[in-house]
Motif scaffolding. Structure first.
Motif, PDB file in Angstrom:
ATOM      1  N   ASP A  57       1.490  11.746  -8.302  1.00  0.00           N
ATOM      2  CA  ASP A  57       2.160  12.231  -9.508  1.00  0.00           C
ATOM      3  C   ASP A  57       3.637  11.840  -9.542  1.00  0.00           C
ATOM      4  N   ARG A  58       4.172  11.347  -8.417  1.00  0.00           N
ATOM      5  CA  ARG A  58       5.557  10.843  -8.468  1.00  0.00           C
ATOM      6  C   ARG A  58       5.671   9.577  -9.320  1.00  0.00           C
ATOM      7  N   GLY A  59       4.554   8.971  -9.664  1.00  0.00           N
ATOM      8  CA  GLY A  59       4.563   7.800 -10.561  1.00  0.00           C
ATOM      9  C   GLY A  59       4.785   8.182 -12.013  1.00  0.00           C
ATOM     10  N   THR A  84       9.420   3.772   5.641  1.00  0.00           N
ATOM     11  CA  THR A  84      10.486   4.772   5.732  1.00  0.00           C
ATOM     12  C   THR A  84      10.823   4.972   7.206  1.00  0.00           C
ATOM     13  N   TRP A  85      11.930   5.630   7.456  1.00  0.00           N
ATOM     14  CA  TRP A  85      12.249   6.082   8.811  1.00  0.00           C
ATOM     15  C   TRP A  85      11.830   7.554   8.864  1.00  0.00           C
ATOM     16  N   PRO A  86      10.837   7.897   9.670  1.00  0.00           N
ATOM     17  CA  PRO A  86      10.422   9.305   9.708  1.00  0.00           C
ATOM     18  C   PRO A  86      11.627  10.229   9.898  1.00  0.00           C
ATOM     19  N   HIS A  87      11.608  11.344   9.159  1.00  0.00           N
ATOM     20  CA  HIS A  87      12.737  12.281   9.218  1.00  0.00           C
ATOM     21  C   HIS A  87      12.958  12.821  10.622  1.00  0.00           C
ATOM     22  N   ASP A  88      11.872  12.966  11.403  1.00  0.00           N
ATOM     23  CA  ASP A  88      12.036  13.484  12.767  1.00  0.00           C
ATOM     24  C   ASP A  88      12.851  12.511  13.608  1.00  0.00           C
ATOM     25  N   MET A 108      13.670  13.808 -10.535  1.00  0.00           N
ATOM     26  CA  MET A 108      13.145  12.888  -9.516  1.00  0.00           C
ATOM     27  C   MET A 108      14.259  12.590  -8.503  1.00  0.00           C
ATOM     28  N   ASN A 109      13.853  12.232  -7.300  1.00  0.00           N
ATOM     29  CA  ASN A 109      14.816  11.800  -6.292  1.00  0.00           C
ATOM     30  C   ASN A 109      15.162  10.334  -6.522  1.00  0.00           C
ATOM     31  N   GLY A 110      16.273   9.899  -5.927  1.00  0.00           N
ATOM     32  CA  GLY A 110      16.589   8.476  -5.886  1.00  0.00           C
ATOM     33  C   GLY A 110      16.756   8.057  -4.441  1.00  0.00           C
ATOM     34  N   TYR A 111      16.488   6.795  -4.186  1.00  0.00           N
ATOM     35  CA  TYR A 111      16.625   6.278  -2.815  1.00  0.00           C
ATOM     36  C   TYR A 111      17.301   4.910  -2.878  1.00  0.00           C
ATOM     37  N   GLY A 112      18.171   4.634  -1.900  1.00  0.00           N
ATOM     38  CA  GLY A 112      18.714   3.281  -1.808  1.00  0.00           C
ATOM     39  C   GLY A 112      17.602   2.287  -1.503  1.00  0.00           C
ATOM     40  N   ALA A 169       0.820  -1.229   0.000  1.00  0.00           N
ATOM     41  CA  ALA A 169       0.000   0.000   0.000  1.00  0.00           C
ATOM     42  C   ALA A 169       0.849   1.271   0.000  1.00  0.00           C
ATOM     43  N   HIS A 170       1.964   1.257   0.722  1.00  0.00           N
ATOM     44  CA  HIS A 170       2.777   2.474   0.791  1.00  0.00           C
ATOM     45  C   HIS A 170       3.348   2.800  -0.594  1.00  0.00           C
ATOM     46  N   GLN A 171       3.932   1.787  -1.221  1.00  0.00           N
ATOM     47  CA  GLN A 171       4.532   2.007  -2.543  1.00  0.00           C
ATOM     48  C   GLN A 171       3.468   2.352  -3.587  1.00  0.00           C
ATOM     49  N   TYR A 220      19.905   5.670   2.178  1.00  0.00           N
ATOM     50  CA  TYR A 220      20.436   6.653   1.230  1.00  0.00           C
ATOM     51  C   TYR A 220      19.279   7.406   0.577  1.00  0.00           C
ATOM     52  N   HIS A 221      19.405   8.735   0.507  1.00  0.00           N
ATOM     53  CA  HIS A 221      18.423   9.568  -0.206  1.00  0.00           C
ATOM     54  C   HIS A 221      19.201  10.473  -1.164  1.00  0.00           C
ATOM     55  N   PHE A 222      18.926  10.383  -2.445  1.00  0.00           N
ATOM     56  CA  PHE A 222      19.570  11.263  -3.430  1.00  0.00           C
ATOM     57  C   PHE A 222      18.533  12.287  -3.859  1.00  0.00           C
ATOM     58  N   LYS A 223      18.727  13.532  -3.438  1.00  0.00           N
ATOM     59  CA  LYS A 223      17.738  14.576  -3.695  1.00  0.00           C
ATOM     60  C   LYS A 223      18.120  15.333  -4.963  1.00  0.00           C
ATOM     61  N   THR A 224      17.195  15.413  -5.882  1.00  0.00           N
ATOM     62  CA  THR A 224      17.487  16.103  -7.129  1.00  0.00           C
ATOM     63  C   THR A 224      17.750  17.587  -6.889  1.00  0.00           C
TER      64      THR A 224
HETATM   65  P1  NDP Z   1       8.283  14.508   6.608  1.00  0.00           P
HETATM   66  O1  NDP Z   1       7.191  15.525   6.560  1.00  0.00           O
HETATM   67  O2  NDP Z   1       9.544  14.835   7.314  1.00  0.00           O
HETATM   68  O3  NDP Z   1       8.679  14.036   5.159  1.00  0.00           O
HETATM   69  C1  NDP Z   1       7.754  13.853   4.160  1.00  0.00           C
HETATM   70  C2  NDP Z   1       8.522  13.551   2.905  1.00  0.00           C
HETATM   71  O4  NDP Z   1       7.616  13.084   1.936  1.00  0.00           O
HETATM   72  C3  NDP Z   1       9.144  14.765   2.208  1.00  0.00           C
HETATM   73  O5  NDP Z   1      10.339  15.110   2.806  1.00  0.00           O
HETATM   74  C4  NDP Z   1       9.325  14.246   0.828  1.00  0.00           C
HETATM   75  O6  NDP Z   1      10.505  13.457   0.823  1.00  0.00           O
HETATM   76  C5  NDP Z   1       8.206  13.240   0.679  1.00  0.00           C
HETATM   77  N1  NDP Z   1       7.152  13.615  -0.241  1.00  0.00           N
HETATM   78  C6  NDP Z   1       6.627  14.811  -0.508  1.00  0.00           C
HETATM   79  N2  NDP Z   1       5.664  14.700  -1.444  1.00  0.00           N
HETATM   80  C7  NDP Z   1       5.593  13.394  -1.763  1.00  0.00           C
HETATM   81  C8  NDP Z   1       4.814  12.646  -2.674  1.00  0.00           C
HETATM   82  N3  NDP Z   1       3.902  13.219  -3.432  1.00  0.00           N
HETATM   83  N4  NDP Z   1       5.007  11.322  -2.739  1.00  0.00           N
HETATM   84  C9  NDP Z   1       5.923  10.721  -1.969  1.00  0.00           C
HETATM   85  N5  NDP Z   1       6.690  11.380  -1.089  1.00  0.00           N
HETATM   86  C10 NDP Z   1       6.522  12.701  -0.990  1.00  0.00           C
HETATM   87  O7  NDP Z   1       7.590  13.229   7.225  1.00  0.00           O
HETATM   88  P2  NDP Z   1       8.084  11.800   7.619  1.00  0.00           P
HETATM   89  O8  NDP Z   1       9.525  11.579   7.492  1.00  0.00           O
HETATM   90  O9  NDP Z   1       7.472  11.542   8.937  1.00  0.00           O
HETATM   91  O10 NDP Z   1       7.355  10.905   6.521  1.00  0.00           O
HETATM   92  C11 NDP Z   1       5.955  11.024   6.311  1.00  0.00           C
HETATM   93  C12 NDP Z   1       5.612  10.259   5.095  1.00  0.00           C
HETATM   94  O11 NDP Z   1       6.330  10.831   4.011  1.00  0.00           O
HETATM   95  C13 NDP Z   1       6.068   8.796   5.137  1.00  0.00           C
HETATM   96  O12 NDP Z   1       5.092   7.982   5.689  1.00  0.00           O
HETATM   97  C14 NDP Z   1       6.318   8.507   3.706  1.00  0.00           C
HETATM   98  O13 NDP Z   1       5.111   8.091   3.095  1.00  0.00           O
HETATM   99  C15 NDP Z   1       6.721   9.836   3.096  1.00  0.00           C
HETATM  100  N6  NDP Z   1       8.149   9.906   2.836  1.00  0.00           N
HETATM  101  C16 NDP Z   1       9.044   9.775   3.853  1.00  0.00           C
HETATM  102  C17 NDP Z   1      10.373   9.697   3.593  1.00  0.00           C
HETATM  103  C18 NDP Z   1      11.332   9.424   4.684  1.00  0.00           C
HETATM  104  O14 NDP Z   1      12.423   8.938   4.387  1.00  0.00           O
HETATM  105  N7  NDP Z   1      11.013   9.720   5.924  1.00  0.00           N
HETATM  106  C19 NDP Z   1      10.884   9.800   2.226  1.00  0.00           C
HETATM  107  C20 NDP Z   1       9.872  10.016   1.232  1.00  0.00           C
HETATM  108  C21 NDP Z   1       8.561  10.009   1.540  1.00  0.00           C
HETATM  109  P3  NDP Z   1      11.635  13.614  -0.233  1.00  0.00           P
HETATM  110  O15 NDP Z   1      12.262  14.924   0.060  1.00  0.00           O
HETATM  111  O16 NDP Z   1      12.522  12.443   0.003  1.00  0.00           O
HETATM  112  O17 NDP Z   1      10.981  13.585  -1.549  1.00  0.00           O
END
Ligand code: NDP
Length: 494
Positions: free
Chosen positions: A183-185, A283-287, A193-197, A174-176, A215-219
């Motif tokens: 629209d990321r599809g 994912t690992w929440p960024h916080d 687009m970003n890349g991720y390990g 479901a997450h993927q 790993y997160h590769f941010k465009t």
């Molecule tokens: P944050 O608010 O810190 O991060 C949310 C992240 O979601 C953004 O940093 C961005 O990551 C990504 N994002 C933004 N728009 C979209 C989109 N349309 N489709 C997919 N990803 C998007 O929250 P959390 O770390 O707590 O994560 C919350 C949710 O965000 C997760 O459940 C997951 O679904 C999604 N997410 C989390 C990532 C992570 O590594 N923690 C990475 C990507 C998505 P980015 O800058 O990498 O594009």
């Protein structure tokens, strides 16, 4: 270009008389078997293909370099990451997953994001996607997943029904699928687009301390996607839009770049982390683990020969360098077998000797011979142990990276659940807290559009009740409405 073109030769370098006329008896007589140049030309022609990759077939790529921008020696002893400013040559290949060569680049799909770093300690390959998660968490389901995205055995047609049947019976997807249907599809370009390990890996420092990493590769070009309508229109305009965009950008010296941000978890924290940190559907929440910027890569050189350098490029998930290793993530452990095996099948057991795959380091081991072998090993012994100074492993210096495993019964079982493990909680957060209202509208429209194309009613119902409603009740209700499956439309409901 010189004024005088070179003389045509056979593959052995011998000059030939003509690329226009074959050798015949008179002008209307039969062709002659002694026209070996014609025979070589036709025989080579029918052998021009190697087997496709089974998936990630349609792609493109370019060469460039990776540069370290922050000191990471507290976390890894990898030599190519050892100093700020250090540069390592690399190759990147981007791809779609499901379609064959010739498929439209703009179709809704996950995109491959495969990187090869030519380091002084051998090749390091990091083979990820443009999404941080994946559809399944156990390699046992991987071939079934790919089959469900490809073509049906009887008709040879692709089938949305097959896709949704698999996804809705595999709630971990479901997450993927939420990201895929956003629209990321449909990224506008590979550059945007970003890349991720995606998988979780291990870093180990010189003192032997271990860390789990993502790993997160941010465009640096900024994220840009197409809407579903734009992606469909692009199909008619340019099937190769992504391949062309990357090539054109590099040709005009508008070199694309990505920033590497790492999430780093101390080894001991994995056991009690509220999500299973090795489950690739999470994912690992960024916080919890704020991304740390450590480097960037730039692509600045197009391939001179697409087939030799991009089609034949073999990315091997098991190509680690000292200081980097796998983790208990079951997908990465399964992928460590499958990728090298794919290259052995496609281009033969000596695929690593091809220039694009060859490391910049010397190779010494006891593999020998096989088709297309051309790296001479000289008079080095071909067996171990030997008394003649053949290569030797160094167990102290190059220990296999590992982790503690509590002994237990041999079994087939799911991962042990962590406190917040649930297949729907993270896609729910994405829908509610990350997507803008416009993103949410597009997500609903994209899901409804996809589910409306030849998907059986019982699969549609399962997608609403057992999938999207569990991601978020509002999302489920909106998908149901879009499909005409409101409570009143479904006997016995509401
Ligand atoms: P944050 O608010 O810190 O991060 C949310 C992240 O979601 C953004 O940093 C961005 O990551 C990504 N994002 C933004 N728009 C979209 C989109 N349309 N489709 C997919 N990803 C998007 O929250 P959390 O770390 O707590 O994560 C919350 C949710 O965000 C997760 O459940 C997951 O679904 C999604 N997410 C989390 C990532 C992570 O590594 N923690 C990475 C990507 C998505 P980015 O800058 O990498 O594009």
């Amino acid at each position: 270009m010189t004024d005088q073109p070179p003389v045509t030769t056979t593959d052995a370098g011998c000059p030939v008389a003509s690329d226009e006329h074959s050798l015949t008896v008179g002008t209307s007589g039969p062709n002659l078997l002694q026209d070996t140049y014609l025979i070589e030309k036709l025989a080579h022609f029918v052998r021009e293909r190697v087997p496709d990759r089974v998936y990630h077939v349609k792609g493109g790529g370019a060469f460039g370099h990776f540069e370290v921008t922050a000191d990471v020696t507290q976390w890894t002893k990898a030599a190519f990451l050892s100093e700020v400013g250090k540069r390592t040559p690399m190759l990147a290949r981007f791809s779609s997953v499901a379609g064959e060569e010739g498929y439209p680049d703009s179709d809704r799909d996950v995109r491959g994001f495969a990187l090869k770093f030519y380091t002084e300690e051998g090749n390091y390959d990091l083979v990820g996607n443009n999404t941080p998660v994946f559809f399944v968490r156990d390699p046992m389901k991987f071939p079934d997943f790919i089959h469900s995205q490809e073509r049906m055995p009887d008709s040879g047609l692709r089938s949305n029904n097959m896709q949704w049947d698999f996804w809705t019976l595999s709630p971990e997807s479901a997450h993927q699928v939420t990201i895929l249907m956003s629209d990321r599809g449909t990224p506008r370009t590979w550059r945007t687009m970003n890349g991720y390990g995606s998988d979780t890996y291990m870093w180990e420092n010189a003192a032997g301390e271990k860390f789990w990493v993502k790993y997160h590769f941010k465009t640096e070009q900024g994220i840009e996607n197409m809407t579903d309508a734009e992606a469909r229109a692009m199909r008619a305009e340019d099937l190769d839009c992504h391949r062309r965009d990357l090539r054109d950008a590099i040709n005009r010296r508008d070199f694309p770049a990505w920033r590497l941000e790492m999430q780093i978890m101390p080894y001991e924290e994995a056991a009690d982390y509220h999500f299973n940190p090795f489950d690739i559907t999470k994912t690992w929440p960024h916080d919890d683990y704020p991304p740390i910027t450590v480097g960037r890569f730039v692509l600045d050189r197009n391939p001179e020969n697409f087939f030799a350098q991009i089609v034949q490029a073999g990315f091997d998930v098991a190509n680690f360098v000292p200081g980097i290793g796998p983790s208990p993530d079951r997908m990465v452990l399964g992928r460590m077998f499958a990728y090298a095996d794919s290259s052995r099948y496609r281009t033969g057991p000596n695929y690593a000797q091809l220039p694009v795959n060859r490391p910049v380091t010397e190779v010494h081991n006891y593999n020998k011979d096989g088709p297309m072998c051309y790296s001479p090993i000289g008079d080095q012994p071909v067996y171990a142990p030997n008394s003649y100074s053949g290569p030797r492993g160094e167990p102290q210096r190059y220990r296999d990276p590992g982790w503690f495993v509590q002994a237990g019964d041999i079994m087939r079982a799911a991962y042990e659940a962590h406190k917040d493990d649930d297949d729907f909680v993270q896609p729910g957060t994405l829908y509610r807290d990350v997507l803008t209202p416009a993103d949410q509208d597009h997500l609903v429209d994209n899901i409804v559009g996809h589910l409306s194309q030849e998907v059986e009613p019982f699969v549609q119902e399962r997608a609403v009740d057992d999938y999207w409603t569990k991601v978020d009740p509002d999302l489920g209700a909106r998908v149901a409405r879009g499909l005409g499956l409101g409570p009143s439309a479904r006997p016995g409901r509401g």
